[in-house]
Enzyme design. Structure first.
Site, PDB file in Angstrom:
ATOM      1  CD  GLU A 140      47.881  49.189  11.497  1.00 15.43           C
ATOM      2  OE1 GLU A 140      48.950  49.189  10.878  1.00 15.43           O
ATOM      3  OE2 GLU A 140      47.714  49.855  12.546  1.00 15.43           O
TER       4      GLU A 140
ATOM      5  CD  GLU B 115      48.019  51.712  21.410  1.00 18.58           C
ATOM      6  OE1 GLU B 115      47.954  52.746  20.709  1.00 18.58           O
ATOM      7  OE2 GLU B 115      48.327  50.604  20.949  1.00 18.58           O
TER       8      GLU B 115
END
Lengths: 462, 289
Positions: free
Chosen positions: B44, B55
């Site tokens: 990824e 995040e």
């Protein structure tokens, strides 16, 4: 061709070009979209909570289930002090060739319109059995209002605030603490509203099961833009009623400053229908130091997303944004923390696109002039956010705005005294009073002495 | 079968994440190669967005380092086009970068360019199923998989909406919150995997996996793959802060990858007999503790 987990959708695969209508829904527009804008662009973890919120918004806010809106109206009256007055501004009316009326949201409890939404959402959280409130704040007005409402309703409250804004708006930090809220500094980026919203979303993604996010403006994923507007709609409804009482007609124009757009949508909400098209609606954005942008550095020295932004997706909604050619969000700027944001509410963006709302911009210097003008001529020290709207009156053409202009005084300026005086000192403004009467130098000296003493003590201890 | 899906076919997959351009594109190329040597099955590649709302602090910092190093979508694609790794590549980014790429607006130009440089799938953390149809179409047009995240809070109709649109693998979010390495594996992982037991798509678990032992537990709980980001990004950040060479950091990433892949294999080893009885089909495993 990629494979689906199950039952590949044959229609879509057969004609990849045919499904674009699905973004607008099978039978018309998806709820929560305003023309091209709006939507629900949030992490999956939040979507169940957003769906739940959408349900309770419809039930409690739109349908008054369990008498929710009656409860809200009683509290915003008794705790908040509504209705706020519509005041004829005599000096400003003399100055301009139109009558100026001030909608005094600065007189609402907490000193800004923000309580309407904060109280409404905290009460909704209570009805939803959530125990904890999180909120972001820029200028600290929304954080302060949320802390007050949470204390009033017995909810735990944590506020995220950019560290730069914490420095710019210290009095509000103290107020939040006094009301029992925890204030979490956000250090990312420039440490302003954009970062605070991102950080609050992260908290919410972790705590969503027992926590409600009281977003502070008409931004974010549906139903927030609609719900926040509805809690502020009382501003416009009062303007309507009070205008008819005072001068037996609707205003010819309503003027409000616009950052995210909550006081703007609140002041406009009862006038956006087509039968009121004679009422001009003017959103005054923060022009900062310049309306130009520096794409290479990713900096927009303004917060004028309506005037200069382009379409994109931020913080849960498609709307107008300050962004570079790739879609990276720019760092915005305004002398007022509350307008310092790279996005704007999706409904307001659409109202500007359709021409119903006129977007204008006022720069930092002129906003400061507006700040001093209202202070001197009307005896009202406005928030620096509101000061943008006041300054715009100077260039308003009576042929366009008509005879009776209502200006929404979104908040009072007590929180801004320090930064307003600091910014005034950097400029040569004719209108600004001479602040040296207070012997500022002597005050600074004594501060320095205190600091030096502090250092001595520390050094001595080592 | 897409190559991404094939990566899960024979054994549990290890899917490392890193932010491309952290701290610069050249280093990223070496790190990606090291991850492949360490046993990555799918990689990824994070394309940094200025507002990474899903995040945690570790990847936020990586995003800042990458953006400060001048990473852009165009440079990202250039970097990816130089990669010589054999494993499938998935781009993880936020919707505004996809939406704004190219002149015409909408997701197609981004997907077209991604396909052209060899990216085979996308993960978009701020794009729920409700808003995903334009991107799903673009992915169909250019043959990309579109991975969706299933959260611990995802239930009922929402699961079906995701199931109708997902391809490649489903990203099972192990816990609520943001990305970041944690000290333990959430019990909610098992519950989430149970809810997806019937889905005919590989299930890769991410959020909080840090060690080979975590990877073993997650695979033993029924996952088909493990996604690890922050634990790897931490190694990059530490190396960067300590002034270590790119080669040194790459070696550490390779070793960490081996640990994680090893843990994943071990987790399947326990299940090897049962696996054989069920024909070893990913996603078709019975529910187990």
């Amino acid at each position: 061709m990629s494979e689906r987990a199950s039952k590949p959708d044959e229609e879509r695969n057969a004609d990849p070009g045919s499904g674009s209508a699905s973004t607008a829904g099978d039978d018309g527009e998806r709820p929560g979209t305003y023309g091209e804008y709006g939507g629900q662009y949030v992490p999956e973890a939040l979507m169940p909570a957003i769906e739940e919120l959408d349900d309770v918004y419809e039930r409690y806010v739109l349908e008054n289930d369990e008498g929710f809106m009656d409860d809200f109206e009683a509290r915003i009256r008794d705790f908040g002090g509504r209705p706020t007055p519509l005041q004829h501004a005599e000096q400003l009316s003399e100055r301009y060739d139109f009558e100026v009326y001030l909608k005094r949201e600065d007189l609402l409890h907490g000193g800004a319109h923000k309580l309407n939404n904060a109280l409404g959402q905290c009460l909704l959280a209570k009805y939803m059995d959530k125990e904890r409130i999180v909120a972001e704040t820029g200028a600290g007005q929304h954080g302060t209002a949320t802390a007050m409402a949470a204390a009033h309703l017995g909810l735990d409250c944590e506020i995220y605030m950019g560290e730069r804004d914490i420095r710019r708006q210290r009095p509000n930090v103290f107020r939040m603490r006094l009301n029992g809220a925890q204030v979490n500094p956000v250090e990312a980026g420039r440490g302003t509203l954009k970062e605070a919203i991102s950080e609050t979303m992260r908290d919410w993604a972790t705590t969503v099961e027992d926590t409600h996010y009281v977003i502070g403006s008409v931004v974010g994923p549906h139903p927030f833009p609609a719900m926040v507007r509805d809690f502020h709609r009382v501003i416009a409804e009062e303007i309507r009623e009070q205008s008819i009482e005072k001068f037996d007609a609707l205003p010819t124009s309503v003027v409000a400053c616009a950052g995210g757009g909550s006081n703007t949508m609140g002041a406009f909400a009862a006038f956006t229908d087509s039968e009121d098209s004679a009422v001009g609606l003017v959103a005054v954005e923060a022009g900062g130091s310049s309306l130009s942008v520096d794409e290479d550095r990713g900096v927009a020295p303004n917060s004028a997303s309506l005037s200069t932004g382009s379409e994109g997706v931020l913080h849960g909604a498609r709307t107008k944004l300050l962004q570079d050619g790739y879609g990276q969000i720019m760092e915005s700027h305004s002398i007022s923390s509350g307008l310092d944001y790279a996005g704007v509410g999706p409904e307001l963006a659409n109202l500007v696109d359709t021409g119903r709302v006129r977007a204008v911009a006022v720069d930092d210097d002129r906003a400061l002039e507006g700040f001093h003008r209202l202070s001197q001529e009307e005896g009202i020290i406005p928030a620096l956010e509101t000061a943008h709207a006041i300054a715009w009156l100077d260039e308003a053409d009576s042929a366009e705005v008509g005879e009776r202009v209502v200006l929404n005084v979104s908040g009072r300026g007590d929180k801004d005294l320090e930064s307003a005086l600091e910014e005034t000192a950097k400029r040569d403004l004719d209108i600004a009073p001479d602040m040296h009467v207070f012997d500022a130098q002597a005050m600074t000296d004594s501060d320095e002495v205190a600091e030096t003493n502090g250092q001595d003590v520390n050094e001595g201890a080592q | 079968m897409s190559t991404i899906r094939e990566a899960f076919a024979d054994e549990p997959a290890f899917l490392p994440y890193l932010a491309v351009g952290d701290p610069d594109a050249e280093a990223s190329v070496e790190y990606i190669e090291a991850l492949e040597r360490g046993g990555a099955d799918v990689i990824e590649l994070g394309l940094p967005f200025s507002e990474p709302i899903a995040e945690g602090p570790t990847i936020q910092s990586a995003v800042v380092r990458s953006l400060e190093g001048g990473m852009t979508p165009t440079k990202f694609f250039e970097t990816v086009s130089r990669l010589t790794v054999d494993v499938p590549l998935v781009c993880m980014t936020y919707y505004n970068l996809i939406y704004r790429f190219g002149e015409e607006g909408g997701p197609k130009p981004f997907v077209e360019r991604a396909a052209a440089v060899g990216i085979e799938g996308l993960v978009v953390p701020d794009l729920p199923a409700e808003e995903a149809d334009p991107l799903r179409e673009a992915c169909d047009t250019y043959g990309l998989d579109l991975v969706f995240i299933v959260a611990p809070t995802t239930r009922g109709e929402r699961l079906e909406r995701i199931m109708d649109r997902v391809s490649g693998y489903v990203y099972v979010q192990a816990r609520l919150g943001v990305t970041g390495a944690r000290a333990d594996v959430s019990t909610r992982t098992t519950e989430s995997l149970d809810r997806l037991a019937e889905w005919d798509v590989p299930k890769a678990v991410g959020f909080g996996i840090k060690t080979g032992e975590h990877a073993r537990e997650v695979i033993a709980a029924g996952a088909d793959g493990v996604i690890v980001g922050s634990a790897l990004v931490d190694l990059i950040a530490e190396g960067h802060n300590d002034g270590d060479s790119t080669a040194e950091v790459a070696d550490r990433l390779e070793a960490k990858a081996r640990e994680l892949k090893g843990g994943a294999l071990e987790g399947a080893g326990i299940e090897a007999e049962v696996e054989a009885e069920n024909g070893g089909e990913p996603g078709a495993r019975p529910e187990r503790k």
